[in-house]
Design a protein around this motif. Structure first.
Motif, PDB file in Angstrom:
ATOM      1  N   GLN A 142      14.108   2.381  -2.410  1.00 57.49           N
ATOM      2  CA  GLN A 142      13.205   2.286  -1.364  1.00 57.49           C
ATOM      3  C   GLN A 142      12.082   2.697  -1.534  1.00 57.49           C
ATOM      4  O   GLN A 142      12.422   4.184  -2.062  1.00 57.49           O
ATOM      5  N   VAL A 143      11.174   2.835  -1.743  1.00 56.16           N
ATOM      6  CA  VAL A 143       9.846   3.703  -1.290  1.00 56.16           C
ATOM      7  C   VAL A 143       8.770   3.955  -0.085  1.00 56.16           C
ATOM      8  O   VAL A 143       7.940   3.127   0.210  1.00 56.16           O
ATOM      9  N   PRO A 144       9.224   5.074   0.246  1.00 57.83           N
ATOM     10  CA  PRO A 144       8.359   5.772   1.728  1.00 57.83           C
ATOM     11  C   PRO A 144       7.302   5.780   1.377  1.00 57.83           C
ATOM     12  O   PRO A 144       6.722   5.731   1.035  1.00 57.83           O
ATOM     13  N   LEU A 180      -2.067   4.139  -0.360  1.00 58.16           N
ATOM     14  CA  LEU A 180      -3.379   3.114  -0.357  1.00 58.16           C
ATOM     15  C   LEU A 180      -4.452   3.691   0.669  1.00 58.16           C
ATOM     16  O   LEU A 180      -5.377   3.855   0.605  1.00 58.16           O
ATOM     17  N   ALA A 181      -4.150   3.479   1.534  1.00 60.24           N
ATOM     18  CA  ALA A 181      -5.461   3.814   3.066  1.00 60.24           C
ATOM     19  C   ALA A 181      -5.552   5.279   3.140  1.00 60.24           C
ATOM     20  O   ALA A 181      -6.890   5.240   3.146  1.00 60.24           O
ATOM     21  N   LEU A 182      -5.167   5.839   2.522  1.00 61.87           N
ATOM     22  CA  LEU A 182      -5.103   7.314   2.419  1.00 61.87           C
ATOM     23  C   LEU A 182      -6.015   7.630   1.105  1.00 61.87           C
ATOM     24  O   LEU A 182      -7.500   8.294   1.213  1.00 61.87           O
ATOM     25  N   ASP A 183      -5.655   6.952   0.040  1.00 61.79           N
ATOM     26  CA  ASP A 183      -6.759   6.773  -1.200  1.00 61.79           C
ATOM     27  C   ASP A 183      -8.307   6.937  -1.042  1.00 61.79           C
ATOM     28  O   ASP A 183      -9.390   7.267  -1.239  1.00 61.79           O
ATOM     29  N   GLY A 185       1.106  -1.332   0.099  1.00 58.59           N
ATOM     30  CA  GLY A 185       0.466   0.268  -0.137  1.00 58.59           C
ATOM     31  C   GLY A 185       1.181   1.770  -0.270  1.00 58.59           C
ATOM     32  O   GLY A 185       0.208   2.198   0.611  1.00 58.59           O
ATOM     33  N   VAL A 186       2.628   1.209  -0.211  1.00 64.84           N
ATOM     34  CA  VAL A 186       2.443   1.714   0.153  1.00 64.84           C
ATOM     35  C   VAL A 186       2.655   2.928  -1.419  1.00 64.84           C
ATOM     36  O   VAL A 186       2.945   4.009  -1.695  1.00 64.84           O
TER      37      VAL A 186
END
Length: 998
Positions: A323-325, A360-363, A210-211
């Motif tokens: 890394q994708v933070p 993802l959670a924000l979206d 989900g990042v």
């Protein structure tokens, strides 16, 4: 060289563009360079806190023309409103329209003031040749210089026209129009691929579920796709799917092959390796979470391969890892506000915090809230109450599974291979999300754990294997211990908030209770004890965040109650008042529900709550709380109970805050007598009571009595504790304060200067006790005559206090008051007036207009008015303050005497010399009686009297009074002290009000 032979200078242009329109900027820059321009690229990504006017003005520092690539992304970045843009365009761009030009690359409407750009042309929806012609016309390039670009489109190394897709394009997801941020990640990805050696252009985007790894990869394709001839997107979760999609690239490349997958696959891999027919290719392998079955299929050659995965094991397969933070907070807020325009910036920040900035959670959450009537606060409250985590998640076509479902699939895979890693994760879910010290996790008693977990804790090899597997799949982040810098640290697990909620929410009630009980026992076993010992504060700081998550607040265990009280005491001493207040309020709610509102344990807690609340300045409320504690606990335990006496100590401080100084002194004296009888002279509680007694005496103006009490206490505390103990340091500061208030400035400075250094080392630079000591030091420096140094110290101190405590805390207001009068003395009248008026109003609102602090800050304001030439207003205000301070504290209080001395000057300046002289005589008499004839205030009052006597033409008496004052100043402060020099120069003295806290 003759002038006519000088070659024309190369024209320069800066292209300003939003990252979303990078492809347009690259094409425009290439076309302009072909037309003879020197091109500089400027990414438009100003931080939200930077005003638009400032960001646009910064563009003017570049040389030559400024070409802005206009789109909805350029204008909405932040996001910013049309009103903000219109104001900025009118103030910055319009006056410099000759420097600016703009091209529009999207059909969305622009702000009304967009025509402020000197020239604008539309490139949206037209072909490359026409776009280049319009671009040349916009910047005044000769049409003869326009290249025949159509023959190069899609070939060579030139960027492709953005409307022209790559020659081969397949499987790429639709571009997400709400994509936000990621500028640094995308640029790093571009640099890694571009700088890679031939045949080694493989990068893996890593991150937890989900990042936004897939979205970042898709945005890379759209942003940099104009530099590729082939873009092919492949789902890579299974080997069979990967083989099939790669094989389908063969006919797209025009390769002569048969129908067999194997034959096509070999042809594709060979064509990509050779770069024939296209050398500039990009293959994206999305969702490649298991490298083992597919690593041999990774394309290599002249192009680039981009992999998205949760699995760090890709680092073993000749791929660079990136890394994708999670989003940073500004990115989260901007994303939520684009996804759900009805949500304001403050609510967006709260939602981002609750969801851990996970894209993802924000979206999915913001998408649901956008159309829901539920407020963000209500949604967060549901999350905090352990409600169903999937509540309010709206899936979308580009990601049809919720975050919870996605993560659950991963957990099931892990459970099949390393079940003990999942059990470890379940245990961690009953610590707080974020940083979890491994020492705490491994400190859970073995008897409270399932057998497989108990064995894991005792086996370093199995522990490391479980941690490694969780890290490998980006479920947790692990910080290895550093034995050199922190010998007690055995590593730290970082658990994202959404992982925490998902794991916890998937557990049965029985398992939740079992694991939460285990974590509580680990916390209880880790109780550092002795919260006054600053050496233990770092251990408390690691425990406090986990109290709520472990359900410690609802525990009936006495050991947990002791831990909570210790944590509250630590938070008070460390100056973490707001965290402590919130913890105390949540605990009180839990305990009242569990034990009843009148249980003695609840009232013990209320006493601690009042202690934490007092430094915020809500004295009326803390007085009510302390009186309730005294009444309720006194009825249960008797008036000599130590908790009851502690509440009485608090009551004395409350009364001091409310300026009921005589009552406060009576309470302090009574508490000290009872402690002496109950626990003796050398008990820490007795010494605390004497410390509080000295504070009460000081506020009454009895500086000599306060000095004697603090002198005895300092010696006793140093013997009982240690010189570097925080209580000894507190007595040291009080002792130095007494010396300063007695006019013994050099002695005070010699005590407080080394004490401040010790405060910083022991308590930390931002602890409120350190800030208090630094204020004392700054004022000692001021009273010793170095006004410039004091001014510099106070300015920095005020900034720190506002940052740490807020601008309305009692300590911040005290520092602000002192900073204001030093600014006035330093000649910064406007700053002094603004700060003084703000502080004066805050005291009036919080304490009332008749409180001595409110009166005293008005006295300081009157001095600012006098310095600004508003003499009549200054005198009127001073006369009012003299009357009010006399009514509040009596005519003999040092503060009343200080106001009186200022009022004598106002009368003298206003021509009322007789009234000034009469008041000066009375002030000198009273000051000498209360403070002694050699106190600086008494001597200053004599200097003022001499001036008034001279105004009455009583020169002989004036000279005698002046000589006595000068002799006293020389004897006490020295001949070169600023007060002595001023008196010798017949500069009339004034008095500044300084608030004192109990």
């Amino acid at each position: 060289m003759p002038a006519q032979d000088v070659p024309p200078a190369t024209p320069r242009v800066t292209i300003s563009y939003a990252g979303f329109n990078r492809a347009w900027a690259a094409w425009i820059g290439d076309r302009l360079e072909r037309q003879g321009w020197q091109v500089v690229f400027q990414l438009w990504n100003p931080p939200v806190e930077v005003p638009l006017e400032v960001a646009l003005r910064d563009l003017l520092f570049s040389d030559g023309r400024i070409l802005v690539v206009l789109s909805d992304w350029y204008f909405k970045l932040g996001p910013r409103t049309d009103a903000e843009w219109n104001a900025a365009l009118r103030s910055v761009v319009a006056p410099n329209s000759a420097r600016f030009a703009a091209v529009s690359v999207s059909p969305e409407p622009k702000p009304a003031a967009a025509p402020a750009f000197g020239g604008t042309t539309e490139l949206w929806g037209i072909g490359a040749r026409e776009a280049e012609r319009r671009l040349a016309g916009l910047l005044g390039t000769s049409p003869a210089l326009i290249s025949d670009s159509s023959s190069t489109l899609g070939r060579g190394t030139a960027p492709r026209y953005p409307h022209d897709p790559p020659r081969v394009w397949g499987g790429v997801p639709r571009r997400k129009v709400t994509f936000t941020g990621r500028e640094i990640t995308l640029q790093r990805l571009y640099d890694l691929l571009q700088r890679s050696a031939p045949g080694a252009g493989v990068v893996t985007l890593l991150g937890l579920s989900g990042v936004g790894k897939t979205q970042a990869a898709a945005e890379y394709v759209y942003r940099f796709g104009s530099e590729y001839d082939v873009v092919w997107w492949v789902p890579a979760d299974q080997r069979s799917t990967l083989r099939q999609r790669l094989a389908e690239l063969a006919p797209a490349l025009g390769l002569p092959t048969g129908h067999e997958y194997g034959e096509r696959l070999r042809a594709v891999r060979d064509a990509l390796r050779r770069g024939d027919p296209w050398a500039r290719w990009l293959v994206v392998l999305d969702g490649a979470d298991d490298p083992g079955p597919i690593a041999d299929l990774i394309p290599t050659g002249t192009g680039h391969t981009l992999i998205t995965s949760r699995n760090h094991a890709w680092g073993e397969h000749n791929t660079a890892l990136l890394q994708v933070p999670v989003f940073d907070r500004d990115e989260s807020v901007a994303f939520v506000r684009r996804r759900a325009p009805r949500i304001g910036a403050q609510d967006a920040a709260l939602l981002a915090d609750a969801l851990g900035d996970l894209p993802l959670a924000l979206d999915q959450t913001a998408g649901w809230l956008s159309d829901s009537t539920m407020s963000v606060a209500e949604y967060i409250s549901l999350l905090e109450s352990d409600a169903e985590v999937e509540l309010g998640l709206r899936v979308a076509p580009d990601f049809p599974m919720s975050y919870v479902t996605t993560f659950s699939i991963l957990l099931n895979r892990l459970r099949e291979t390393v079940p003990e890693a999942v059990e470890l994760l379940r245990l961690c879910a009953f610590f707080a999300p974020g940083a979890i010290p491994a020492q705490l996790v491994r400190g859970v008693p073995a008897q409270d754990l399932p057998e497989e977990l108990a064995d894991l804790m005792d086996d370093s090899l199995r522990w490391n294997a479980a941690i490694s597997r969780l890290v490998q799949y980006s479920v947790i982040r692990w910080d290895a211990p550093d034995a050199e810098t922190d010998p007690e640290n055995s590593g730290t697990i970082h658990l994202h908030r959404m992982v925490h909620q998902t794991v916890r929410g998937s557990m049965s009630k029985q398992d939740q209770e079992r694991y939460s009980r285990a974590v509580r026992r680990a916390l209880s076993a880790a109780n550092p004890g002795r919260p006054a010992d600053t050496r233990r504060w770092s251990r408390y700081a690691k425990l406090v965040p986990h109290l709520d998550a472990s359900r410690a607040l609802t525990s009936r265990n006495a050991d947990m109650h002791a831990l909570i009280f210790n944590c509250l005491n630590y938070l008070y001493l460390a100056g973490e008042y707001q965290i402590g207040i919130q913890l105390a309020e949540r605990t009180r709610t839990a305990w009242e529900s569990a034990f009843g509102a009148d249980d003695p344990l609840v009232w013990d807690l209320v006493s601690q709550y009042a202690t934490l609340l007092r430094p915020t300045g809500d004295y009326a409320r803390t007085e009510r709380l302390d009186r309730q504690v005294i009444e309720r606990l006194g009825a249960h335990r008797g008036t000599d109970d130590l908790t009851v006496l502690r509440a009485e100590e608090g009551l004395g401080a409350d009364l001091s805050g409310l300026a009921r100084y005589e009552e406060s002194l009576q309470v302090s004296e009574r508490v000290l007598r009872r402690y002496l009888a109950l626990v003796g002279e050398q008990d820490p509680r007795t010494l605390n009571a004497r410390h509080n007694l000295a504070a009460s005496l000081r506020l009454l103006g009895r500086f000599a009595d306060a000095y004697e009490a603090d002198r005895v206490n300092l010696q006793a505390r140093r013997q009982l504790h240690r010189p570097r103990h925080n209580l000894s340091l507190s007595s040291e500061d009080a002792y130095a304060l007494d010396l300063r208030l007695l006019g013994r400035y050099d002695e005070a400075l010699s005590v407080i200067e080394p004490s401040v250094e010790t405060h910083r080392r022991v308590m930390g630079p931002d602890n409120p006790q350190t800030l208090t000591a630094e204020l004392n030091l700054a004022l000692c420096v001021l009273r010793s005559g170095d006004r410039a140094a004091a001014h510099a110290r106070l300015a920095g101190l005020l900034e720190r206090a506002e940052r740490v405590l807020g601008d309305a805390s009692p300590l911040t207001l005290r520092i602000a008051t002192c900073c204001s009068f030093v600014q006035r003395a330093h000649g910064s009248l406007d700053q002094a007036r603004a700060l003084g008026e703000r502080t004066m109003e805050r005291y009036r609102v919080s304490l009332g207009a008749r409180h001595p602090f409110s009166i005293g800050t008005r006295v300081n304001h009157a001095l600012v008015l006098r310095a600004a030439g508003e003499r009549q207003s200054s005198r009127k205000l001073l006369e009012e303050c003299l009357s009010e301070m006399t009514a509040a504290l009596g005519p003999d209080h040092p503060w009343t005497l200080g106001v009186a001395m200022n009022a004598t000057a106002a009368r003298n300046l206003d021509g009322d010399v007789e009234g000034a002289a009469a008041l000066s005589r009375d002030t000198v008499r009273r000051a000498g009686s209360v403070l002694g004839p050699r106190h600086p205030l008494s001597l200053s009052a004599q200097v003022a009297l001499a001036t008034d006597l001279r105004g009455l033409r009583l020169r002989e008496e004036a000279d005698r009074v002046e000589e006595e004052a000068l002799a006293g100043l020389i004897a006490t402060l020295g001949s070169q002290h600023v007060h002595t020099v001023s008196a010798r120069s017949r500069v009339r003295p004034y008095w500044d009000f300084e608030p004192l806290l109990s």
